[in-house]
Motif scaffolding. Sequence first.
Motif, PDB file in Angstrom:
ATOM      1  N   VAL A  66      12.222  26.462  12.289  1.00 20.20           N
ATOM      2  CA  VAL A  66      13.315  26.847  13.192  1.00 20.20           C
ATOM      3  C   VAL A  66      12.796  27.011  14.617  1.00 20.20           C
ATOM      4  O   VAL A  66      13.415  26.538  15.574  1.00 20.20           O
ATOM      5  CB  VAL A  66      13.982  28.141  12.701  1.00 20.20           C
ATOM      6  N   THR A  67      11.658  27.684  14.762  1.00 20.30           N
ATOM      7  CA  THR A  67      11.100  27.916  16.100  1.00 20.30           C
ATOM      8  C   THR A  67      10.669  26.610  16.749  1.00 20.30           C
ATOM      9  O   THR A  67      10.907  26.387  17.951  1.00 20.30           O
ATOM     10  CB  THR A  67       9.902  28.873  16.015  1.00 20.30           C
ATOM     11  N   LEU A  68      10.030  25.736  15.983  1.00 23.41           N
ATOM     12  CA  LEU A  68       9.574  24.458  16.523  1.00 23.41           C
ATOM     13  C   LEU A  68      10.746  23.596  17.004  1.00 23.41           C
ATOM     14  O   LEU A  68      10.661  22.940  18.045  1.00 23.41           O
ATOM     15  CB  LEU A  68       8.786  23.693  15.459  1.00 23.41           C
TER      16      LEU A  68
ATOM     17  N   GLY B 241       6.012  28.817  18.744  1.00 21.04           N
ATOM     18  CA  GLY B 241       6.492  28.665  20.115  1.00 21.04           C
ATOM     19  C   GLY B 241       5.445  28.031  20.998  1.00 21.04           C
ATOM     20  O   GLY B 241       5.756  27.198  21.869  1.00 21.04           O
ATOM     21  N   CYS B 242       4.178  28.400  20.790  1.00 25.38           N
ATOM     22  CA  CYS B 242       3.080  27.802  21.547  1.00 25.38           C
ATOM     23  C   CYS B 242       2.976  26.311  21.250  1.00 25.38           C
ATOM     24  O   CYS B 242       2.815  25.494  22.173  1.00 25.38           O
ATOM     25  CB  CYS B 242       1.766  28.506  21.193  1.00 25.38           C
ATOM     26  N   LEU B 243       3.083  25.928  19.992  1.00 21.69           N
ATOM     27  CA  LEU B 243       2.989  24.516  19.620  1.00 21.69           C
ATOM     28  C   LEU B 243       4.158  23.729  20.198  1.00 21.69           C
ATOM     29  O   LEU B 243       3.996  22.585  20.646  1.00 21.69           O
ATOM     30  CB  LEU B 243       2.946  24.377  18.101  1.00 21.69           C
ATOM     31  N   ARG B 244       5.328  24.343  20.209  1.00 23.67           N
ATOM     32  CA  ARG B 244       6.513  23.682  20.769  1.00 23.67           C
ATOM     33  C   ARG B 244       6.317  23.371  22.257  1.00 23.67           C
ATOM     34  O   ARG B 244       6.690  22.296  22.732  1.00 23.67           O
ATOM     35  CB  ARG B 244       7.735  24.592  20.580  1.00 23.67           C
ATOM     36  N   VAL B 245       5.681  24.306  22.985  1.00 23.24           N
ATOM     37  CA  VAL B 245       5.502  24.144  24.432  1.00 23.24           C
ATOM     38  C   VAL B 245       4.311  23.246  24.762  1.00 23.24           C
ATOM     39  O   VAL B 245       4.403  22.341  25.597  1.00 23.24           O
ATOM     40  CB  VAL B 245       5.335  25.520  25.110  1.00 23.24           C
ATOM     41  N   THR B 246       3.180  23.491  24.096  1.00 27.51           N
ATOM     42  CA  THR B 246       1.949  22.773  24.453  1.00 27.51           C
ATOM     43  C   THR B 246       1.799  21.438  23.734  1.00 27.51           C
ATOM     44  O   THR B 246       1.063  20.566  24.199  1.00 27.51           O
ATOM     45  CB  THR B 246       0.721  23.622  24.117  1.00 27.51           C
ATOM     46  N   VAL B 247       2.454  21.294  22.586  1.00 26.46           N
ATOM     47  CA  VAL B 247       2.311  20.116  21.730  1.00 26.46           C
ATOM     48  C   VAL B 247       0.833  19.864  21.447  1.00 26.46           C
ATOM     49  O   VAL B 247       0.356  18.736  21.412  1.00 26.46           O
ATOM     50  CB  VAL B 247       2.958  18.864  22.372  1.00 26.46           C
ATOM     51  N   SER B 248       0.081  20.953  21.245  1.00 30.57           N
ATOM     52  CA  SER B 248      -1.354  20.855  20.982  1.00 30.57           C
ATOM     53  C   SER B 248      -1.710  21.747  19.805  1.00 30.57           C
ATOM     54  O   SER B 248      -1.660  22.972  19.910  1.00 30.57           O
ATOM     55  CB  SER B 248      -2.158  21.282  22.214  1.00 30.57           C
ATOM     56  N   LEU B 249      -2.068  21.117  18.691  1.00 30.72           N
ATOM     57  CA  LEU B 249      -2.475  21.902  17.532  1.00 30.72           C
ATOM     58  C   LEU B 249      -3.738  22.705  17.815  1.00 30.72           C
ATOM     59  O   LEU B 249      -3.883  23.845  17.370  1.00 30.72           O
ATOM     60  CB  LEU B 249      -2.715  20.980  16.334  1.00 30.72           C
ATOM     61  N   GLY B 250      -4.656  22.124  18.570  1.00 32.88           N
ATOM     62  CA  GLY B 250      -5.902  22.813  18.872  1.00 32.88           C
ATOM     63  C   GLY B 250      -5.666  24.103  19.617  1.00 32.88           C
ATOM     64  O   GLY B 250      -6.163  25.173  19.248  1.00 32.88           O
ATOM     65  N   ARG B 251      -4.883  24.044  20.724  1.00 35.07           N
ATOM     66  CA  ARG B 251      -4.626  25.249  21.511  1.00 35.07           C
ATOM     67  C   ARG B 251      -3.822  26.258  20.705  1.00 35.07           C
ATOM     68  O   ARG B 251      -4.020  27.472  20.820  1.00 35.07           O
ATOM     69  CB  ARG B 251      -3.850  24.883  22.781  1.00 35.07           C
ATOM     70  N   THR B 252      -2.919  25.761  19.857  1.00 33.31           N
ATOM     71  CA  THR B 252      -2.098  26.666  19.061  1.00 33.31           C
ATOM     72  C   THR B 252      -2.930  27.421  18.034  1.00 33.31           C
ATOM     73  O   THR B 252      -2.764  28.635  17.852  1.00 33.31           O
ATOM     74  CB  THR B 252      -0.989  25.870  18.351  1.00 33.31           C
TER      75      THR B 252
END
Length: 288
Positions: free
Chosen positions: A39-41, A89-100
Amino acid sequence: MQALAAFVMRGRLAAIAVTAVAAMMPLLLWLSAAAVALVTLRRGVNEGLLVTVGASVVLGAVSAVSLGSPVPALQAPLQVWLPMVAIAGCLRVTVSLGRTLELAAGLAALAVLLFHLAVGDAGAYWRDMLVRASELFADPAMREALQQQAGDVAAMMTSLWFGNLLFVGVASLLLGRWWQGLLYNPGGFGAEFRGLRFSRAFTVAALVLLVLGGFAGGGLVYDLALVVSTVFLFQALAVAHALVHERGASRVWLVVVYLTLAPFARIYALLGMVDVFVDVRRRVSRPA
């Protein structure tokens, strides 16, 4: 799985129902976290928070009726769903699995720190809990054996507890991301996961913690080191998936990796760290 994901995305009430019901089923809390992640993604942090609040109200009502208090129902929202909203929410914004996943490790480290500050002596806290749990056994010999081992087990309980929460949380996030791919971007998740890579700065920090934790032999730094290193298991898995995909190897190799993940977790985590600097996937990739 795709049908379940589609049902979750039918609307807010459907998402709340799946999240709450899964949380009430033994061993299915990870599924509720994946629903919150999906849902968040797809719909954003606000919607993820609304689903979390709605499911918490349902759990609180059930807990109040069955246990006489809604307080026990707060464990799932605080330990699982709210952190899931943050990392999804971080993955949704950054689109980066590593940073998430780095953020997820940071949140887990913060939780370990707050736990140590709250209980003072973490080893004594867990020893007391384990001794109380041993008293539930009717067999005196079993109780005595558990109480004798309580000290050794207590020293590892903090890292085991929060490391497990981190592992399950990341696995649930990946499940939610996979669901999102199935519904809206077929094939996208596989490529994204195979490309998972942590930054060198984060990896160096984790290695420093491991060295310091090894010298400490226990306590806060030791717990932080083991918990933070948990996420590198996923980089090792990403490498394994990438190699099988790139070389067209049998998926039996992946089965072997997953079956040996638990007993060799520390080795796989170290291999994940090594890959940050060596880049195994690039070295074995087929020439263009």
